[in-house]
Motif scaffolding. Structure first.
Motif, PDB file in Angstrom:
ATOM      1  N   PRO A 255       0.805  -1.222   0.000  1.00  0.00           N
ATOM      2  CA  PRO A 255       0.000   0.000   0.000  1.00  0.00           C
ATOM      3  C   PRO A 255       0.839   1.273   0.000  1.00  0.00           C
ATOM      4  O   PRO A 255       0.363   2.337  -0.426  1.00  0.00           O
ATOM      5  CB  PRO A 255      -0.811  -0.115   1.300  1.00  0.00           C
ATOM      6  N   ASP A 256       2.078   1.177   0.471  1.00  0.00           N
ATOM      7  CA  ASP A 256       2.962   2.354   0.488  1.00  0.00           C
ATOM      8  C   ASP A 256       3.908   2.354  -0.715  1.00  0.00           C
ATOM      9  O   ASP A 256       4.910   3.084  -0.717  1.00  0.00           O
ATOM     10  CB  ASP A 256       3.772   2.399   1.781  1.00  0.00           C
ATOM     11  N   GLY A 257       3.573   1.575  -1.738  1.00  0.00           N
ATOM     12  CA  GLY A 257       4.476   1.436  -2.880  1.00  0.00           C
ATOM     13  C   GLY A 257       4.751   2.744  -3.606  1.00  0.00           C
ATOM     14  O   GLY A 257       5.886   2.994  -4.034  1.00  0.00           O
ATOM     15  N   SER A 258       3.740   3.598  -3.757  1.00  0.00           N
ATOM     16  CA  SER A 258       3.940   4.867  -4.471  1.00  0.00           C
ATOM     17  C   SER A 258       4.918   5.762  -3.731  1.00  0.00           C
ATOM     18  O   SER A 258       5.789   6.391  -4.335  1.00  0.00           O
ATOM     19  CB  SER A 258       2.592   5.578  -4.650  1.00  0.00           C
ATOM     20  N   ARG A 259       4.762   5.822  -2.409  1.00  0.00           N
ATOM     21  CA  ARG A 259       5.693   6.641  -1.615  1.00  0.00           C
ATOM     22  C   ARG A 259       7.110   6.111  -1.729  1.00  0.00           C
ATOM     23  O   ARG A 259       8.072   6.869  -1.912  1.00  0.00           O
ATOM     24  CB  ARG A 259       5.246   6.667  -0.151  1.00  0.00           C
ATOM     25  N   ARG A 260       7.258   4.782  -1.640  1.00  0.00           N
ATOM     26  CA  ARG A 260       8.584   4.180  -1.719  1.00  0.00           C
ATOM     27  C   ARG A 260       9.206   4.384  -3.101  1.00  0.00           C
ATOM     28  O   ARG A 260      10.403   4.647  -3.217  1.00  0.00           O
ATOM     29  CB  ARG A 260       8.485   2.683  -1.404  1.00  0.00           C
ATOM     30  N   PHE A 261       8.375   4.267  -4.131  1.00  0.00           N
ATOM     31  CA  PHE A 261       8.871   4.457  -5.486  1.00  0.00           C
ATOM     32  C   PHE A 261       9.415   5.869  -5.669  1.00  0.00           C
ATOM     33  O   PHE A 261      10.506   6.063  -6.221  1.00  0.00           O
ATOM     34  CB  PHE A 261       7.748   4.188  -6.484  1.00  0.00           C
ATOM     35  N   MET A 262       8.668   6.867  -5.223  1.00  0.00           N
ATOM     36  CA  MET A 262       9.088   8.256  -5.393  1.00  0.00           C
ATOM     37  C   MET A 262      10.309   8.581  -4.536  1.00  0.00           C
ATOM     38  O   MET A 262      11.029   9.543  -4.812  1.00  0.00           O
ATOM     39  CB  MET A 262       7.943   9.213  -5.053  1.00  0.00           C
ATOM     40  N   ALA A 263      10.550   7.783  -3.494  1.00  0.00           N
ATOM     41  CA  ALA A 263      11.740   7.968  -2.663  1.00  0.00           C
ATOM     42  C   ALA A 263      12.963   7.281  -3.267  1.00  0.00           C
ATOM     43  O   ALA A 263      14.052   7.323  -2.696  1.00  0.00           O
ATOM     44  CB  ALA A 263      11.485   7.429  -1.254  1.00  0.00           C
ATOM     45  N   GLU A 265      13.138   3.972  -4.025  1.00  0.00           N
ATOM     46  CA  GLU A 265      13.202   2.547  -3.721  1.00  0.00           C
ATOM     47  C   GLU A 265      12.594   1.749  -4.885  1.00  0.00           C
ATOM     48  O   GLU A 265      11.953   2.308  -5.775  1.00  0.00           O
ATOM     49  CB  GLU A 265      12.448   2.252  -2.417  1.00  0.00           C
ATOM     50  N   ASN A 266      12.774   0.434  -4.844  1.00  0.00           N
ATOM     51  CA  ASN A 266      12.254  -0.420  -5.913  1.00  0.00           C
ATOM     52  C   ASN A 266      11.263  -1.429  -5.339  1.00  0.00           C
ATOM     53  O   ASN A 266      11.665  -2.474  -4.816  1.00  0.00           O
ATOM     54  CB  ASN A 266      13.389  -1.156  -6.635  1.00  0.00           C
ATOM     55  N   PRO A 267       9.954  -1.150  -5.439  1.00  0.00           N
ATOM     56  CA  PRO A 267       8.969  -2.111  -4.949  1.00  0.00           C
ATOM     57  C   PRO A 267       8.765  -3.303  -5.876  1.00  0.00           C
ATOM     58  O   PRO A 267       7.939  -4.165  -5.596  1.00  0.00           O
ATOM     59  CB  PRO A 267       7.666  -1.268  -4.883  1.00  0.00           C
ATOM     60  N   PHE A 268       9.529  -3.364  -6.978  1.00  0.00           N
ATOM     61  CA  PHE A 268       9.272  -4.381  -8.009  1.00  0.00           C
ATOM     62  C   PHE A 268      10.420  -5.372  -8.153  1.00  0.00           C
ATOM     63  O   PHE A 268      10.649  -5.927  -9.226  1.00  0.00           O
ATOM     64  CB  PHE A 268       8.990  -3.681  -9.345  1.00  0.00           C
ATOM     65  N   ALA A 269      11.112  -5.602  -7.054  1.00  0.00           N
ATOM     66  CA  ALA A 269      12.238  -6.551  -7.100  1.00  0.00           C
ATOM     67  C   ALA A 269      11.780  -7.943  -7.496  1.00  0.00           C
ATOM     68  O   ALA A 269      12.527  -8.697  -8.137  1.00  0.00           O
ATOM     69  CB  ALA A 269      12.938  -6.588  -5.747  1.00  0.00           C
ATOM     70  N   ALA A 270      10.538  -8.315  -7.155  1.00  0.00           N
ATOM     71  CA  ALA A 270      10.049  -9.653  -7.463  1.00  0.00           C
ATOM     72  C   ALA A 270       9.318  -9.721  -8.805  1.00  0.00           C
ATOM     73  O   ALA A 270       8.882 -10.790  -9.204  1.00  0.00           O
ATOM     74  CB  ALA A 270       9.097 -10.123  -6.350  1.00  0.00           C
ATOM     75  N   ALA A 271       9.174  -8.585  -9.488  1.00  0.00           N
ATOM     76  CA  ALA A 271       8.465  -8.556 -10.776  1.00  0.00           C
ATOM     77  C   ALA A 271       9.401  -9.024 -11.897  1.00  0.00           C
ATOM     78  O   ALA A 271      10.615  -8.994 -11.769  1.00  0.00           O
ATOM     79  CB  ALA A 271       7.960  -7.155 -11.063  1.00  0.00           C
ATOM     80  N   ARG A 272       8.803  -9.471 -13.018  1.00  0.00           N
ATOM     81  CA  ARG A 272       9.591 -10.001 -14.132  1.00  0.00           C
ATOM     82  C   ARG A 272       9.837  -8.902 -15.177  1.00  0.00           C
ATOM     83  O   ARG A 272       8.895  -8.454 -15.831  1.00  0.00           O
ATOM     84  CB  ARG A 272       8.876 -11.179 -14.776  1.00  0.00           C
ATOM     85  N   PRO A 273      11.071  -8.460 -15.332  1.00  0.00           N
ATOM     86  CA  PRO A 273      11.361  -7.418 -16.344  1.00  0.00           C
ATOM     87  C   PRO A 273      11.200  -7.982 -17.754  1.00  0.00           C
ATOM     88  O   PRO A 273      11.571  -9.112 -18.029  1.00  0.00           O
ATOM     89  CB  PRO A 273      12.822  -7.048 -16.080  1.00  0.00           C
TER      90      PRO A 273
END
Length: 276
Positions: A255-263, A265-273
């Motif tokens: 739920p805090d992904g947008s805040r972390r992204f703008m800071a 950080e990478n909330p998508f470490a587990a996503a498939r590029p």
């Protein structure tokens, strides 16, 4: 005599009040005019020139970079991803269908029953999608989308050509996208082509080749994606392209992904590029 004074004072007070009301409505109208003027200016910026191919990609890329840079001015926060994606997607759709009225562009279009295949999204798009879904769905519906996203992501990650992959996790029973206003950029060309076909706008090219409007819309989308990625990377943010379901599952888990992204950080470490 005193009565006359009070009468004059009352008239003066009424005149002052009337002047204040007029000034208020003038200011309000002026503010509305400024907003309308700004919207008109933004709309004109997304009217493409008579260009195609590399020229159109370059034009769309420049427009996207400018829009992202404006959104990142000041102090970006948790709402910034949604702001960026709303502006970019609205502008891109306008550029894909420059001859179509806003109400016709906004009319929802169904996806193919089998879905649209593997869809690439930036992380910031996945975050905007997740925010929309949190606002629009119940807790149980949200959990179902999250579960389906994980399942489809796992199937796609196997790369088995014989595997039967279900339609997109965002596709409802009537083939409509449940997050249509924030649907990915790469879903929009097909919807734009369907809209053009419905309105009879030079829908096809003889010989079974790619329809004219689909080719135009795909070129616009390529340029907008290029500009978005470039602007994000220049700002020190993640501009990679991920498989939709793997990125959406990550965004829904945080739920805090947008805040972390703008800071940064990478909330998508587990996503498939899909593209670095």
């Amino acid at each position: 005599m005193i009565g006359i004074v009070f009468l004059l004072l009352g008239a003066f007070g009424a005149a002052v009040m009337a002047l204040i009301i007029v000034m208020f409505f003038d200011a309000t109208r002026g503010g509305a005019d400024r907003v309308a003027s700004e919207r008109e200016r933004e709309a004109r910026q997304w009217l493409p020139p008579f260009a195609r191919g590399a020229e159109l990609v370059y034009w769309a890329s420049r427009r996207a970079r400018g829009a992202v840079r404006r959104a990142l001015e000041g102090e970006p926060g948790a709402s910034t991803p949604r702001t960026i994606i709303t502006a970019l997607h609205d502008g891109a759709t306008r550029a894909m269908l420059p001859r179509v009225r806003a109400r016709d562009r906004a009319r929802p279009v169904a996806c193919p029953r089998e879905g649209q295949g593997t869809i690439g999204v930036t992380g910031i798009e996945a975050l905007a999608l997740a925010e929309h879904l949190r606002e629009d769905l119940s807790a149980s519906e949200l959990a179902a989308v999250q579960r389906r996203s994980r399942e489809i992501a796992a199937l796609l990650a196997k790369g088995d050509p014989a595997a039967v992959v279900p339609p997109c996790a965002l596709q409802s029973g009537d083939c409509m996208c449940i997050a249509y206003p924030t649907r990915p950029l790469n879903c929009r060309p097909l919807h734009a082509a369907a809209t053009a076909d419905r309105l009879g706008l030079d829908g096809g090219v003889p010989g079974g080749r790619v329809p004219l409007w689909l080719r135009h819309a795909e070129t616009v989308a390529a340029g907008v994606e290029q500009g978005l990625r470039s602007a994000l990377e220049q700002a020190g943010l993640d501009g990679r392209i991920y498989e939709l379901h793997s990125a959406l599952a990550c965004a829904l888990e945080r739920p805090d992904g947008s805040r972390r992204f703008m800071a940064g950080e990478n909330p998508f470490a587990a996503a498939r590029p899909l593209r670095a």
